[in-house]
Write a protein that holds these residues in place. Structure first.
Motif, PDB file in Angstrom:
ATOM      1  N   GLU A  51     -12.456  -5.384  -0.338  1.00 16.54           N
ATOM      2  CA  GLU A  51     -11.108  -5.119  -0.848  1.00 16.54           C
ATOM      3  C   GLU A  51     -10.998  -3.745  -1.494  1.00 16.54           C
ATOM      4  O   GLU A  51      -9.968  -3.078  -1.368  1.00 16.54           O
ATOM      5  CB  GLU A  51     -10.701  -6.198  -1.858  1.00 16.54           C
ATOM      6  CG  GLU A  51     -10.313  -7.496  -1.204  1.00 16.54           C
ATOM      7  CD  GLU A  51      -9.799  -8.537  -2.194  1.00 16.54           C
ATOM      8  OE1 GLU A  51      -9.341  -8.172  -3.297  1.00 16.54           O
ATOM      9  OE2 GLU A  51      -9.852  -9.727  -1.836  1.00 16.54           O
ATOM     10  N   THR A  75      -4.159  -1.332   1.803  1.00 21.09           N
ATOM     11  CA  THR A  75      -3.476  -2.536   1.325  1.00 21.09           C
ATOM     12  C   THR A  75      -1.970  -2.304   1.275  1.00 21.09           C
ATOM     13  O   THR A  75      -1.194  -3.113   1.798  1.00 21.09           O
ATOM     14  CB  THR A  75      -4.002  -2.951  -0.061  1.00 21.09           C
ATOM     15  OG1 THR A  75      -5.398  -3.227   0.048  1.00 21.09           O
ATOM     16  CG2 THR A  75      -3.286  -4.183  -0.583  1.00 21.09           C
ATOM     17  N   SER A  76      -1.544  -1.200   0.667  1.00 22.76           N
ATOM     18  CA  SER A  76      -0.106  -0.933   0.592  1.00 22.76           C
ATOM     19  C   SER A  76       0.479  -0.656   1.972  1.00 22.76           C
ATOM     20  O   SER A  76       1.621  -1.028   2.248  1.00 22.76           O
ATOM     21  CB  SER A  76       0.198   0.207  -0.376  1.00 22.76           C
ATOM     22  OG  SER A  76      -0.446   1.387   0.026  1.00 22.76           O
ATOM     23  N   LEU A 105      -3.908 -10.830   0.507  1.00 26.77           N
ATOM     24  CA  LEU A 105      -4.881 -10.131   1.345  1.00 26.77           C
ATOM     25  C   LEU A 105      -6.267 -10.388   0.767  1.00 26.77           C
ATOM     26  O   LEU A 105      -6.530 -10.054  -0.388  1.00 26.77           O
ATOM     27  CB  LEU A 105      -4.600  -8.629   1.368  1.00 26.77           C
ATOM     28  CG  LEU A 105      -3.328  -8.255   2.126  1.00 26.77           C
ATOM     29  CD1 LEU A 105      -2.289  -7.700   1.181  1.00 26.77           C
ATOM     30  CD2 LEU A 105      -3.649  -7.268   3.217  1.00 26.77           C
ATOM     31  N   TYR A 133     -10.082  -1.035   1.004  1.00 27.94           N
ATOM     32  CA  TYR A 133      -8.673  -1.050   1.417  1.00 27.94           C
ATOM     33  C   TYR A 133      -7.769  -0.560   0.292  1.00 27.94           C
ATOM     34  O   TYR A 133      -6.785   0.138   0.537  1.00 27.94           O
ATOM     35  CB  TYR A 133      -8.261  -2.448   1.871  1.00 27.94           C
ATOM     36  CG  TYR A 133      -8.422  -2.686   3.358  1.00 27.94           C
ATOM     37  CD1 TYR A 133      -9.388  -2.025   4.110  1.00 27.94           C
ATOM     38  CD2 TYR A 133      -7.589  -3.575   4.020  1.00 27.94           C
ATOM     39  CE1 TYR A 133      -9.533  -2.244   5.461  1.00 27.94           C
ATOM     40  CE2 TYR A 133      -7.721  -3.803   5.378  1.00 27.94           C
ATOM     41  CZ  TYR A 133      -8.682  -3.142   6.098  1.00 27.94           C
ATOM     42  OH  TYR A 133      -8.816  -3.357   7.439  1.00 27.94           O
ATOM     43  N   GLU A 134      -8.091  -0.925  -0.939  1.00 27.58           N
ATOM     44  CA  GLU A 134      -7.288  -0.467  -2.082  1.00 27.58           C
ATOM     45  C   GLU A 134      -7.398   1.050  -2.256  1.00 27.58           C
ATOM     46  O   GLU A 134      -6.389   1.738  -2.402  1.00 27.58           O
ATOM     47  CB  GLU A 134      -7.736  -1.171  -3.370  1.00 27.58           C
ATOM     48  CG  GLU A 134      -7.250  -2.593  -3.496  1.00 27.58           C
ATOM     49  CD  GLU A 134      -5.748  -2.713  -3.670  1.00 27.58           C
ATOM     50  OE1 GLU A 134      -5.111  -1.805  -4.251  1.00 27.58           O
ATOM     51  OE2 GLU A 134      -5.200  -3.731  -3.207  1.00 27.58           O
ATOM     52  N   LYS A 170       1.059  -4.015   3.666  1.00 30.28           N
ATOM     53  CA  LYS A 170       2.238  -4.679   3.092  1.00 30.28           C
ATOM     54  C   LYS A 170       3.521  -4.013   3.579  1.00 30.28           C
ATOM     55  O   LYS A 170       4.496  -4.695   3.896  1.00 30.28           O
ATOM     56  CB  LYS A 170       2.168  -4.672   1.565  1.00 30.28           C
ATOM     57  CG  LYS A 170       1.143  -5.646   1.035  1.00 30.28           C
ATOM     58  CD  LYS A 170       1.161  -5.721  -0.473  1.00 30.28           C
ATOM     59  CE  LYS A 170       0.203  -6.800  -0.947  1.00 30.28           C
ATOM     60  NZ  LYS A 170       0.280  -7.022  -2.399  1.00 30.28           N
TER      61      LYS A 170
END
Length: 193
Positions: free
Chosen positions: A134, A143-144, A167, A137-138, A147
């Protein structure tokens, strides 16, 4: 509440299947009607063809598309459960969106040049898994981006209010205890609808 879960993972023993089972059990425990569309089991054809678009323009929506659209129209909540592959939707789910969220059914342009969001009043939940940790991706903005693509580019574009987008990263390398907490989050999310 009538909930449609569109599920896209080919393996019966996947963590996505555990998510699907958890979500459907949580919804049914609260008295919701649940319909599951397992796209791989259905062998859903993901290819939007010129014959499909010509038939829809003529008012003769192909039967497989019409079946899914009837379920989408009836749903108060639409949930997508799928893995992130190559930073996007599996092809079968992308094809589902291409073929069923069609012009004149999910959205249309109006005389003022705006968009009529024909799924207004529906709520949406998206649950994704991916193997990358994670934190990666952050830190990269993925991540954004995910989304924005799914929440805004698909659901909100058609008027679906996104209630939650979960996620879960690193699913292939985290401990069983971490995966249990992920399932607990899925349970809480779907019970809260």
């Amino acid at each position: 509440m009538n909930t449609l879960i569109v599920y896209a993972h080919p393996h019966e023993d996947s963590f996505n299947r555990a998510i699907l089972n958890t979500a459907s059990e949580a919804l049914r425990a609260n008295g919701h009607d649940v319909t599951i569309r397992d796209l791989y089991k259905l062998k859903f054809n993901p290819i939007l063809s010129s014959a499909d678009t010509a038939a829809m323009r003529a008012g003769n929506t192909p039967e497989d598309i019409r079946t899914e659209q009837e379920l989408l129209a009836k749903a108060e909540v639409i949930a997508f459960v799928y893995p992130i592959w190559w930073t996007g939707l599996p092809a079968i789910l992308k094809g589902y969106v291409d073929r069923t969220f069609s012009y004149g059914f999910a959205y249309q342009y109006n005389s003022e040049g705006g968009i009529d969001k024909l799924f207004a009043g529906k709520r949406g939940v998206i649950v994704n898994t991916y193997g990358t940790p994670e934190e990666v991706y952050e830190s990269t903005g993925m991540t954004s981006s995910l989304k924005q693509t799914s929440d805004k580019g698909i659901f909100e574009f058609c008027g679906v209010e996104v209630a939650e987008h979960l996620l879960f990263g690193g699913v292939t390398s985290v401990t069983d205890d971490v995966r249990k907490e992920m399932l607990a989050r899925v349970d809480r999310t779907f019970r809260s609808l």
